[in-house]
Enzyme design. Structure first.
Site, PDB file in Angstrom:
ATOM      1  N   ARG A   6       0.832  -1.209   0.000  1.00 15.55           N
ATOM      2  CA  ARG A   6       0.000   0.000   0.000  1.00 15.55           C
ATOM      3  C   ARG A   6       0.866   1.259   0.000  1.00 15.55           C
ATOM      4  NH1 ARG A   6      -2.558  -2.808   4.392  1.00 15.55           N
ATOM      5  NH2 ARG A   6      -4.414  -3.920   3.654  1.00 15.55           N
ATOM      6  N   SER A  51      -2.731 -16.475   4.253  1.00 20.62           N
ATOM      7  CA  SER A  51      -3.692 -15.568   4.902  1.00 20.62           C
ATOM      8  C   SER A  51      -4.947 -16.280   5.376  1.00 20.62           C
ATOM      9  CB  SER A  51      -4.065 -14.439   3.934  1.00 20.62           C
ATOM     10  OG  SER A  51      -2.937 -13.708   3.541  1.00 20.62           O
ATOM     11  N   CYS A  96      -7.230 -20.113  13.895  1.00 15.61           N
ATOM     12  CA  CYS A  96      -8.157 -20.220  15.024  1.00 15.61           C
ATOM     13  C   CYS A  96      -9.457 -20.914  14.627  1.00 15.61           C
ATOM     14  CB  CYS A  96      -8.481 -18.837  15.578  1.00 15.61           C
ATOM     15  SG  CYS A  96      -7.043 -17.927  16.189  1.00 15.61           S
TER      16      CYS A  96
END
Length: 460
Positions: A23, A42, A46
């Site tokens: 970015r 990515s 969990c």
């Protein structure tokens, strides 16, 4: 000529760092190369217990951004590529192509991010590496466990360890119809809670039909004639038959490469960084996520805390700094939340054992309350335990166990800990109230009032 940023690890920290750096810096200015030895980028580790248990379809539902999506943003993601050596003196890494015959090559870098995560603890016991024994840390691990479950005809499962992963995997296996036995060394499950609060978790596990053996010292895994795991043996000669075995003994920082390269490690084995997440003593090397130690703001020292929330924040901080911007990660207070069936489990700050270990004098209180006004339909009980420093009244820790509406109340305590509030100050917090959401006095504030009284009574 563009600088080259090399990232080791394609999950939360690594790809958050890559995305943030992209970015801020254009491809012609900064080349980004990310190496990932697995099949996914990515993703939410969990969520693996909920995938195994069937609550989410996965693995696609657990993936935030695929390698293809990263490549569309000019991030060169190289999957199934394992980094096998770091050479920080020469600014290069050696990699092995896992699907290409093991071909090895060197890649130079101007800046390096180490995001190697953590590895499930697998003690050196007889049979521990046999087929049918699974650690669960990555999506590849989750897929391997599901493959075993689908291939086996038996219905007996043994989970070794009763921490977060162990308890969540036990619930997932029960949901799939397995007879589950949990073997744990501790007095109560969930060593992240004090034993009196862990007892509530044990009660909930028993209610789900999970057999929990406390004080169990595992000595090995017995295998059948084919070499496959078929039982777990313990020190008292007890043996627990198993068609599948899941290790829930916790994780350790995956810092094998870093240690070999001479990078600094802390007492719990994680990489040591400064506030910008730069590895101490190495100008062009950063690290974050489950492979680092972080500053515990309550203890005032670093320790290893493996949580995805921290990993993503580390990645944002690292990405900003490698791109020439500025960001810091100040530390944590040790907040975590989980569940067993409909029982919500939360903690933040210190346990009694931790407070004693650093010489803190403290008081504790425990209160019973409800998630809503007692007269409102759906009000459910909860227990809150609060710890405060004896002389100053500074909040030291909070544990909450209860049904729906209990777990996320720990966030109020996490903010109070970060702000170094006293329990007396907490009693005046202006929290939201309406009968569908809480009693007039929120359970956390009830505990704070009782803790403040305990501090006054204890005196100096």
């Amino acid at each position: 000529m563009a600088e080259r940023l090399v990232i080791i690890g394609g999950d939360a920290t690594g790809m958050s760092a890559a995305s943030q750096a992209r970015r801020l810096r254009k491809p012609g200015d900064l080349e980004i190369v990310a190496f990932e030895r697995g099949h996914f980028t990515s993703y939410s580790a969990c969520g693996i217990p909920y995938w195994v248990g069937g609550s989410v379809d996965g693995p696609d539902d657990l993936i935030a951004r695929s390698p293809e999506k990263h490549r569309e943003r000019d991030i060169d993601v190289r999957m199934r590529t394992e980094v096998v050596e770091l050479d920080p003196d020469r600014g290069r890494v050696r990699t092995r192509d896992l699907d290409g015959g093991g071909t090895e090559s060197w890649t130079g870098y101007d800046k390096l991010v180490i995001a190697t995560g953590a590895r499930p603890l697998r003690p050196p016991l007889p049979g521990i590496d046999a087929p049918g024994v699974h650690g669960v840390q990555t999506l590849d691990d989750g897929q391997a466990l599901l493959d075993t479950l689908q291939a086996t005809e038996g219905t007996k499962a043994v989970v070794v360890g009763a921490g977060y992963i162990g308890v969540e995997m036990a619930e997932a296996l029960v949901t799939r119809g397995y007879d589950v036995t949990v073997l744990d060394r501790g007095e109560q499950p969930m060593s992240t809670l004090d034993p009196d609060m862990g007892a509530l978790v044990h009660e909930a596990m028993c209610g789900m039909g999970i057999e929990t053996v406390r004080g169990a010292v595992v000595t090995g895994v017995r295998t059948d004639d084919s070499g496959r795991a078929c039982a777990v043996t313990t020190e008292d000669d007890g043996e627990y038959p198993a068609d599948v075995i899941v290790l829930g003994l916790g994780v350790r920082p995956e810092t094998t490469l870093a240690e070999r390269a001479g990078l600094p490690l802390g007492d719990t084995g994680g990489l040591l960084t400064d506030l910008s997440m730069r590895v101490r003593g190495y100008e062009n090397v950063w690290a974050g996520g489950d492979c680092v130690e972080v500053l515990d703001l309550v203890l005032g020292r670093t320790r290893h805390i493996a949580l995805g929330t921290h990993a993503n924040k580390h990645g944002q901080v690292i990405g900003s700094n490698v791109a020439g911007d500025y960001a810091t990660f100040p530390g944590v207070v040790g907040t975590a939340v989980s569940k067993v069936c409909d029982l919500e489990i939360a903690r933040t700050g210190l346990l009694e054992e931790q407070a004693k270990a650093v010489g803190l004098k403290y008081v504790t209180v425990t209160i019973e309350s409800t998630s809503r006004a007692g007269y409102y339909p759906g009000a459910r009980p909860m227990r809150v335990k609060m710890m405060a420093e004896r002389r100053t009244g500074r909040l030291l820790g909070v544990q909450i166990v209860g049904r729906e509406g209990a777990g996320k109340r720990v966030d109020v305590a996490a903010v109070a800990l970060t702000a170094r509030m006293t329990v007396e100050q907490m009693t005046a917090l202006d929290l939201g109230y309406a009968p569908p959401f809480s009693p007039v006095w929120d359970p956390v504030l009830v505990a704070a009032r009782k803790a403040a009284a305990a501090v006054r009574e204890a005196g100096g």
